[in-house]
Design an enzyme around this catalytic site. Sequence first.
Site, PDB file in Angstrom:
ATOM      1  CD1 TRP A   1      -2.162  -2.139   1.751  1.00  0.00           C
ATOM      2  CD2 TRP A   1      -3.272  -0.719   0.434  1.00  0.00           C
ATOM      3  NE1 TRP A   1      -3.353  -2.721   1.443  1.00  0.00           N
ATOM      4  CE2 TRP A   1      -4.067  -1.860   0.623  1.00  0.00           C
ATOM      5  CE3 TRP A   1      -3.758   0.313  -0.366  1.00  0.00           C
ATOM      6  CZ2 TRP A   1      -5.323  -2.001   0.054  1.00  0.00           C
ATOM      7  CZ3 TRP A   1      -5.021   0.168  -0.933  1.00  0.00           C
ATOM      8  CH2 TRP A   1      -5.782  -0.968  -0.719  1.00  0.00           C
TER       9      TRP A   1
ATOM     10  CB  ALA B   1       0.916  -2.120   7.933  1.00  0.00           C
ATOM     11  CG  LEU B   2      -3.092  -5.273   9.822  1.00  0.00           C
ATOM     12  CD1 LEU B   2      -4.577  -5.493   9.567  1.00  0.00           C
ATOM     13  CD2 LEU B   2      -2.802  -5.268  11.319  1.00  0.00           C
ATOM     14  CD  GLU B   3      -1.347  -8.335   5.259  1.00  0.00           C
ATOM     15  OE1 GLU B   3      -2.550  -8.564   5.487  1.00  0.00           O
ATOM     16  OE2 GLU B   3      -0.914  -7.203   4.937  1.00  0.00           O
TER      17      GLU B   3
ATOM     18  CG  PHE C   1       2.414   6.077   4.332  1.00  0.00           C
ATOM     19  CD1 PHE C   1       2.875   6.880   5.353  1.00  0.00           C
ATOM     20  CD2 PHE C   1       1.568   6.633   3.378  1.00  0.00           C
ATOM     21  CE1 PHE C   1       2.503   8.214   5.431  1.00  0.00           C
ATOM     22  CE2 PHE C   1       1.196   7.961   3.442  1.00  0.00           C
ATOM     23  CZ  PHE C   1       1.658   8.753   4.470  1.00  0.00           C
ATOM     24  CB  VAL C   2      -0.559   2.617   8.790  1.00  0.00           C
ATOM     25  CG1 VAL C   2      -1.967   2.237   9.219  1.00  0.00           C
ATOM     26  CG2 VAL C   2       0.336   1.385   8.697  1.00  0.00           C
ATOM     27  CB  VAL C   3      -3.147   6.764   5.408  1.00  0.00           C
ATOM     28  CG1 VAL C   3      -1.717   7.170   5.095  1.00  0.00           C
ATOM     29  CG2 VAL C   3      -3.719   5.949   4.275  1.00  0.00           C
TER      30      VAL C   3
ATOM     31  NE  ARG D   1      -9.067   5.135  16.797  1.00  0.00           N
ATOM     32  CZ  ARG D   1      -9.083   6.397  17.169  1.00  0.00           C
ATOM     33  NH1 ARG D   1     -10.194   7.090  17.057  1.00  0.00           N
ATOM     34  NH2 ARG D   1      -8.000   6.964  17.657  1.00  0.00           N
TER      35      ARG D   1
ATOM     36  CB  SER E   1       9.298  -0.019  13.436  1.00  0.00           C
ATOM     37  OG  SER E   1       8.146   0.596  12.895  1.00  0.00           O
TER      38      SER E   1
END
Length: 157
Positions: free
Chosen positions: A18, A52-54, A76-78, A84, A109
């Site tokens: 992503w 990101a969760l993976e 990059f978590v948006v 949330r 990280s």
Amino acid sequence: MTILSHPSAKIAIVRARWHADIVDRCVDAFVAQWTKLGGSAADVEIFDVPGALEIPLHAQALARTGRYAAILGTAFVVNGGIYRHDFVSGTVLDGMMRVQLDTDVPVLSAVLTPHNFQESEPLIAFFRDHFVVKGEEAANACAQILDARAKLALVDA
């Protein structure tokens, strides 16, 4: 700047796809800085995951191989409006921390969660540049943690 005392250390990078145009800047900057520190780009292996969760599960599988001196996770978590983004980021970081504690392989990280992100060219450009800085910082931190762990090994000897 720390010069690598372990220039042949193998490093894994797990990157979320992503916002790849932003995340890839971190990876490129990490590799460039790693080589400036005396490492080899050939010793940095890149693994792609959807999001990101993976990252934690993939990092755990890589750590268990015993092949890598350290692992970097980057994403990059948006806020996508479904859930949330701070929850997602916290979950990912908790998982990465657990991986390093369970496997004794450092997991660094570069998972970033902006407070407010909108798909506008000025913000995208800002975060592309910001991820370059984070990639350089991650390479420096990786070199420092490998040096610190080498000193710990001497204490255990």
